[in-house]
Design a protein around this motif. Structure first.
Motif, PDB file in Angstrom:
ATOM      1  N   SER A  87       0.814  -1.221   0.000  1.00 21.05           N
ATOM      2  CA  SER A  87       0.000   0.000   0.000  1.00 21.05           C
ATOM      3  C   SER A  87       0.841   1.262   0.000  1.00 21.05           C
ATOM      4  O   SER A  87       0.316   2.359  -0.158  1.00 21.05           O
ATOM      5  N   GLY A  88       2.168   1.115   0.212  1.00 19.59           N
ATOM      6  CA  GLY A  88       3.049   2.259   0.073  1.00 19.59           C
ATOM      7  C   GLY A  88       3.437   2.911   1.380  1.00 19.59           C
ATOM      8  O   GLY A  88       3.255   2.351   2.465  1.00 19.59           O
ATOM      9  N   TYR A 112      -1.800   9.808  -5.924  1.00 14.83           N
ATOM     10  CA  TYR A 112      -1.761   8.787  -4.867  1.00 14.83           C
ATOM     11  C   TYR A 112      -1.417   9.351  -3.493  1.00 14.83           C
ATOM     12  O   TYR A 112      -1.684   8.713  -2.483  1.00 14.83           O
ATOM     13  N   LEU A 115       4.169   4.555  -4.026  1.00 15.42           N
ATOM     14  CA  LEU A 115       3.681   3.197  -4.227  1.00 15.42           C
ATOM     15  C   LEU A 115       4.662   2.411  -5.088  1.00 15.42           C
ATOM     16  O   LEU A 115       5.419   2.992  -5.878  1.00 15.42           O
ATOM     17  N   ILE A 172       3.996   3.283  -8.764  1.00 19.99           N
ATOM     18  CA  ILE A 172       3.744   4.717  -8.833  1.00 19.99           C
ATOM     19  C   ILE A 172       3.776   5.241 -10.266  1.00 19.99           C
ATOM     20  O   ILE A 172       3.097   6.215 -10.604  1.00 19.99           O
TER      21      ILE A 172
END
Length: 346
Positions: A170-171, A261, A265, A268
């Motif tokens: 999910s980053g 975002y 990510l 990305i």
């Protein structure tokens, strides 16, 4: 040498689009889906409402930044395949610049964008140095650096920059709302990113077609040996071309972090770097066509979400259509060159 007008070039492009639609119909037949309805759902899914148009524009911005940036190295006859990694590295530098701030405003956002451009430019410079001094073809060095950039992203997300108490795909920790790019009304696109993309188009136009630097870059691309004899500094200009392209790609990475975002990510880049290469080939690297083809691809990407929802088809069909578009372009271009050669022979 017979030169074609812009309208003739546009006519050939429309012929490629028409051929692509015919091939798309043939591709959809085995799935049992009505071809025309599939195309209708695909495009309506991209422009059927204001919210969808907002998502299309949000995808158009980074794709356009990458595509117009690619025109610079191509003018020097260079294929900057590493633009995908340069988008990722721009996103990394953007995130790094904002980590010291819990909140901020226009100055912090501008700092992050500048850092992203620097990150993309430095990553492109590495590919350029391998090409100029190490004689490593830019295709191989670019692909290798793309994988390295992705590896660095994963290491940061699961290592030093992992979210408190959790490390997942999910980053990183989301940015504070004050560090988001302001949106255009209720649309999911920022007016700042739209302004940046439009400014980038005009900047590339001036750089390549109205400046002495662009004229010399074209000379380097046409004949590097002659450019050396006339002291045009071909090595320096090739490196500059890489860096300018990388800066625009890095800016696309910043737009993804700040405007879409709001975090870093693993995915990305959204493959905009690779898609930009397809855009460039479809436009024959002509600037006036690039923004419109980017818009077409952005509509396909957003509209593909509706295929599994409304027709039970896989959303990857949009990628197939993109590939068919490029194939159709090559077929039409081959026919155009053949006809041109016949006219010149006559």
């Amino acid at each position: 040498m017979i030169r074609e007008s812009f309208l003739q070039q546009l006519g050939w492009l429309l012929a490629a689009v028409g051929l692509a639609l015919v091939l798309t119909v043939l591709v959809t037949l085995p799935s049992g889906a009505p071809p025309l309805e599939t195309i209708y759902v695909l495009f309506k899914g991209g422009v059927g409402s204001m919210s969808k148009i907002g998502r299309v524009l949000a995808g158009w911005v980074p794709l356009t930044l990458c595509a117009v940036g690619l025109l610079v190295p191509f003018t020097a006859r260079l294929w900057n395949i590493g633009v995908e990694g340069q988008v990722v590295m721009g996103a990394i530098f953007c995130t790094a610049a904002l980590r010291p701030f819990d909140n901020g405003g226009a100055m912090e956002i501008a700092l992050a964008m500048g850092a992203a451009m620097l990150g993309g430019a430095l990553w492109a410079l590495l590919a350029g140095m391998l090409r100029v001094f190490g004689r490593v073809h830019e295709i191989f060095s670019g692909l290798g650096l793309n994988f390295v950039a992705l590896g660095v992203t994963l290491w940061l997300i699961f290592g030093p920059w992992k979210r408190p108490g959790v490390a997942s795909m999910s980053g990183t920790q989301p940015l504070d709302f004050s560090l988001w790019l302001p949106r255009l009304g209720k649309l999911s696109v920022s007016w700042v990113s739209l302004a940046v993309a439009i400014a980038a188009i005009f900047a590339i136009y001036y750089l390549l077609y109205r400046s002495e630097w662009g004229l010399k870059l074209r000379a380097v691309g046409e004949n590097p040996k002659a450019a050396t004899l006339f002291s045009l500094g071909p090595r320096r200009r090739l490196l500059q071309a890489f860096m300018i392209c990388g800066a625009f790609a890095g800016l696309a990475g910043a737009v993804q972090v700040l405007g879409v975002y709001h975090r870093l990510l693993p995915a990305i880049s959204s493959n905009y770097g690779y898609t930009a290469l397809l855009v460039g080939m479809m436009a024959s690297f002509r600037l006036p066509l690039v923004p419109f083809i980017c818009l077409f691809f952005a509509i396909l990407n957003v509209g593909s979400i509706q295929l599994p929802l409304q027709m039970g088809l896989d959303s990857s069909l949009s990628g197939v259509i993109q590939g068919i578009m490029v194939l159709s372009l090559f077929i039409v271009q081959g026919l155009r060159l053949w006809l041109k050669q016949r006219k010149e022979a006559d």
